[in-house]
Design an enzyme around this catalytic site. Structure first.
Site, PDB file in Angstrom:
ATOM      1  N   GLY A  92       0.822  -1.215   0.000  1.00 37.12           N
ATOM      2  CA  GLY A  92       0.000   0.000   0.000  1.00 37.12           C
ATOM      3  C   GLY A  92       0.853   1.260   0.000  1.00 37.12           C
ATOM      4  N   TYR A 128     -15.590  -3.055   7.459  1.00 36.92           N
ATOM      5  CA  TYR A 128     -14.193  -2.597   7.450  1.00 36.92           C
ATOM      6  C   TYR A 128     -13.550  -2.847   8.813  1.00 36.92           C
ATOM      7  CZ  TYR A 128     -10.376   0.827   7.741  1.00 36.92           C
ATOM      8  OH  TYR A 128      -9.177   1.446   7.959  1.00 36.92           O
TER       9      TYR A 128
HETATM   10  N1  LIG Z   1      -6.643   7.068   6.655  1.00 38.87           N
HETATM   11  C1  LIG Z   1      -6.979   6.794   7.919  1.00 38.87           C
HETATM   12  O1  LIG Z   1      -7.486   7.687   8.631  1.00 38.87           O
HETATM   13  C2  LIG Z   1      -6.741   5.438   8.512  1.00 38.87           C
HETATM   14  C3  LIG Z   1      -7.152   5.221   9.840  1.00 38.87           C
HETATM   15  C4  LIG Z   1      -6.923   3.966  10.404  1.00 38.87           C
HETATM   16  C5  LIG Z   1      -6.279   2.976   9.678  1.00 38.87           C
HETATM   17  N2  LIG Z   1      -5.899   3.200   8.393  1.00 38.87           N
HETATM   18  C6  LIG Z   1      -5.203   2.114   7.681  1.00 38.87           C
HETATM   19  O2  LIG Z   1      -4.033   2.628   7.073  1.00 38.87           O
HETATM   20  C7  LIG Z   1      -3.732   1.894   5.891  1.00 38.87           C
HETATM   21  C8  LIG Z   1      -3.494   2.854   4.734  1.00 38.87           C
HETATM   22  O3  LIG Z   1      -4.681   3.591   4.491  1.00 38.87           O
HETATM   23  P1  LIG Z   1      -4.730   4.904   3.588  1.00 38.87           P
HETATM   24  O4  LIG Z   1      -5.611   5.879   4.281  1.00 38.87           O
HETATM   25  O5  LIG Z   1      -3.356   5.310   3.211  1.00 38.87           O
HETATM   26  O6  LIG Z   1      -5.552   4.333   2.332  1.00 38.87           O
HETATM   27  P2  LIG Z   1      -5.238   4.428   0.760  1.00 38.87           P
HETATM   28  O7  LIG Z   1      -6.420   3.883   0.063  1.00 38.87           O
HETATM   29  O8  LIG Z   1      -4.755   5.791   0.406  1.00 38.87           O
HETATM   30  O9  LIG Z   1      -4.004   3.429   0.580  1.00 38.87           O
HETATM   31  C9  LIG Z   1      -4.152   2.044   0.543  1.00 38.87           C
HETATM   32  C10 LIG Z   1      -3.280   1.524  -0.588  1.00 38.87           C
HETATM   33  O10 LIG Z   1      -3.352   0.095  -0.570  1.00 38.87           O
HETATM   34  C11 LIG Z   1      -3.457  -0.367  -1.902  1.00 38.87           C
HETATM   35  N3  LIG Z   1      -4.128  -1.666  -1.856  1.00 38.87           N
HETATM   36  C12 LIG Z   1      -5.385  -1.938  -1.416  1.00 38.87           C
HETATM   37  N4  LIG Z   1      -5.642  -3.244  -1.530  1.00 38.87           N
HETATM   38  C13 LIG Z   1      -4.528  -3.812  -2.034  1.00 38.87           C
HETATM   39  C14 LIG Z   1      -4.182  -5.146  -2.369  1.00 38.87           C
HETATM   40  N5  LIG Z   1      -5.065  -6.154  -2.251  1.00 38.87           N
HETATM   41  N6  LIG Z   1      -2.934  -5.392  -2.835  1.00 38.87           N
HETATM   42  C15 LIG Z   1      -2.027  -4.374  -2.976  1.00 38.87           C
HETATM   43  N7  LIG Z   1      -2.314  -3.101  -2.711  1.00 38.87           N
HETATM   44  C16 LIG Z   1      -3.557  -2.818  -2.238  1.00 38.87           C
HETATM   45  C17 LIG Z   1      -4.264   0.706  -2.634  1.00 38.87           C
HETATM   46  O11 LIG Z   1      -4.002   0.679  -4.045  1.00 38.87           O
HETATM   47  C18 LIG Z   1      -3.749   1.987  -1.978  1.00 38.87           C
HETATM   48  O12 LIG Z   1      -2.651   2.551  -2.693  1.00 38.87           O
HETATM   49  C19 LIG Z   1      -4.891   0.933   5.698  1.00 38.87           C
HETATM   50  O13 LIG Z   1      -4.506  -0.338   6.175  1.00 38.87           O
HETATM   51  C20 LIG Z   1      -6.005   1.501   6.566  1.00 38.87           C
HETATM   52  O14 LIG Z   1      -6.876   0.500   7.024  1.00 38.87           O
HETATM   53  C21 LIG Z   1      -6.114   4.417   7.790  1.00 38.87           C
END
Ligand SMILES: NC(=O)c1ccc[n+]([C@@H]2O[C@H](COP(=O)([O-])OP(=O)(O)OC[C@H]3O[C@@H](n4cnc5c(N)ncnc54)[C@H](O)[C@@H]3O)[C@@H](O)[C@H]2O)c1
Ligand SMILES: [Zn+2]
Length: 348
Positions: free
Chosen positions: A7, A177
């Site tokens: 990611g 989720y």
């Molecule tokens: N943004 C928030 O406030 C927040 C809060 C709590 C937890 N998170 C966690 O942080 C992590 C990153 O989130 P983010 O906000 O940067 O989201 P985002 O959607 O910007 O980034 C996630 C990335 O993962 C990639 N991805 C998704 N499924 C995939 C797969 N099967 N194989 C390969 N790549 C894959 C997507 O292409 C994307 O680039 C996640 O695990 C999310 O659950 C985010």
């Protein structure tokens, strides 16, 4: 150290990649560039890049060669657009994590830092004036329709004060989720026990900052507000705006990941540890909307009374354990972070 960042092309992942590079590590971005996360032309971080899916064991094994640790950020995020998304969430987040962990075991990679989430706690921690700490169930539709947004004590119906959630609070996921984020942690714990691995989950609170995705059903509340402002529209604040959250800046989340990657090798073998990763300074959703609109130069937010069923009322973290054990501390103040975010580019 060579670190595989799954990611790594996403919002948080790309900040982790930048922080790893700045600290002299060697990040390898592994990302499927999912259309839900990247509806337009994705920006690839300035680092070694493998386009691959975490559910693809062969591609992962190739990418894991020479890697000392995995920083697992890849996931489908947000509430989604209905229960029809459930198979995709479970597939990406849980099946994907299982495939990743099995590939790590085969390649002898024993250090994992993964993105957890505060959503595993459900409604958070409340104190009833009579019954002390209680855990209210999901809010009733009739209450929400009537504008009664505060959860009440499940024993006596009294109004309660929200408190800070600690890591040992029982998990209580309230939507698909959240369920997948909790399962990721259980998988990491099972993997650590079975393989002698070492794992840390960082339960991020509401992450915001430059490069946040534009508003989609998969985005966070700060991005809804910021996107509305960019369109010249007033941010729409749901409920009465009094929902308390811990907004943590994305650069602070990146440094928390670095601290965890530095420390994970020293943790006991076979152990998984979860840490809250929040700023430690709760704000309401209404405060975020107002601060952002003010910094942007208007229009000012409107409070709509709408609600989303999967949302919780208050969820605020006690991140003392992360500060104590890993020596991390956030460095971006809410006011400064919001002013920067009001003018920083969003990801399209
Ligand atoms: N943004 C928030 O406030 C927040 C809060 C709590 C937890 N998170 C966690 O942080 C992590 C990153 O989130 P983010 O906000 O940067 O989201 P985002 O959607 O910007 O980034 C996630 C990335 O993962 C990639 N991805 C998704 N499924 C995939 C797969 N099967 N194989 C390969 N790549 C894959 C997507 O292409 C994307 O680039 C996640 O695990 C999310 O659950 C985010
Ligand atoms: Zn009570």
């Amino acid at each position: 150290m060579r670190v595989l960042v799954t990611g790594g092309a996403g919002f948080i992942g790309s900040h982790i990649v930048a922080a790893l590079t700045a600290a002299g590590h060697e990040p390898v971005v592994y990302d499927a560039l999912l259309p839900a996360a990247h509806p337009r032309e994705p920006e690839i971080p300035d680092a070694e890049f493998v386009r691959g899916d975490v559910r693809d064991a062969a591609a992962l094994e190739a990418a894991l060669r020479g890697v000392g640790a995995v920083c697992h950020q890849a996931a489908m995020v947000g509430l989604g657009s209905g229960f029809g998304d459930a198979p995709d969430y479970v597939s990406c987040n849980d099946h994907g994590t299982a495939v990743l962990l099995a590939a790590m075991a085969r390649q002898g990679v024993s250090r994992l830092v993964q993105a957890g989430s505060m959503v595993v706690y459900g409604e958070g921690r409340y104190v009833c004036p009579v019954h002390g700490v209680v855990r209210p169930g999901p809010r009733e539709v009739a209450d929400l329709d009537a504008g009664r947004f505060e959860p009440r004590c499940p024993l006596c119906g009294a109004e309660m004060a929200p408190g800070l959630v600690t890591e040992d609070a029982p998990a209580d996921p309230r939507n698909v989720y959240a369920t997948t984020k909790l399962a990721q942690e259980h998988l990491a714990a099972a993997w650590a026990r079975a393989t002698g691995g070492r794992a840390v989950s960082l339960r991020y609170h509401n992450v915001y900052g430059p490069g946040m995705p534009r508003d989609t059903p998969y985005a966070g509340v700060a991005s809804f507000f910021r996107s509305a402002l960019e369109r010249g529209e007033a941010p729409r604040v749901f409920e009465d705006g009094g929902q308390r959250r811990d907004f943590v800046h994305v650069r602070d989340v990146a440094t928390a990941n670095l601290a965890a990657l530095d420390a994970v090798g020293d943790r006991p073998e076979g152990r998984h540890t979860a840490y809250n990763a929040g700023s430690g300074h709760p704000h309401t959703v209404g405060e975020m909307a107002t601060a952002l609109a003010t910094a942007f130069g208007g229009p000012m937010p409107v409070v709509t009374g709408e609600y989303r069923l999967g949302d919780v009322r208050h969820i605020t973290a006690d991140s003392a354990r992360l500060r104590r054990d890993l020596g991390w501390k956030p460095s971006v103040e809410f006011g400064d972070g919001v002013v920067e975010f009001a003018h920083a580019p969003l990801r399209s």
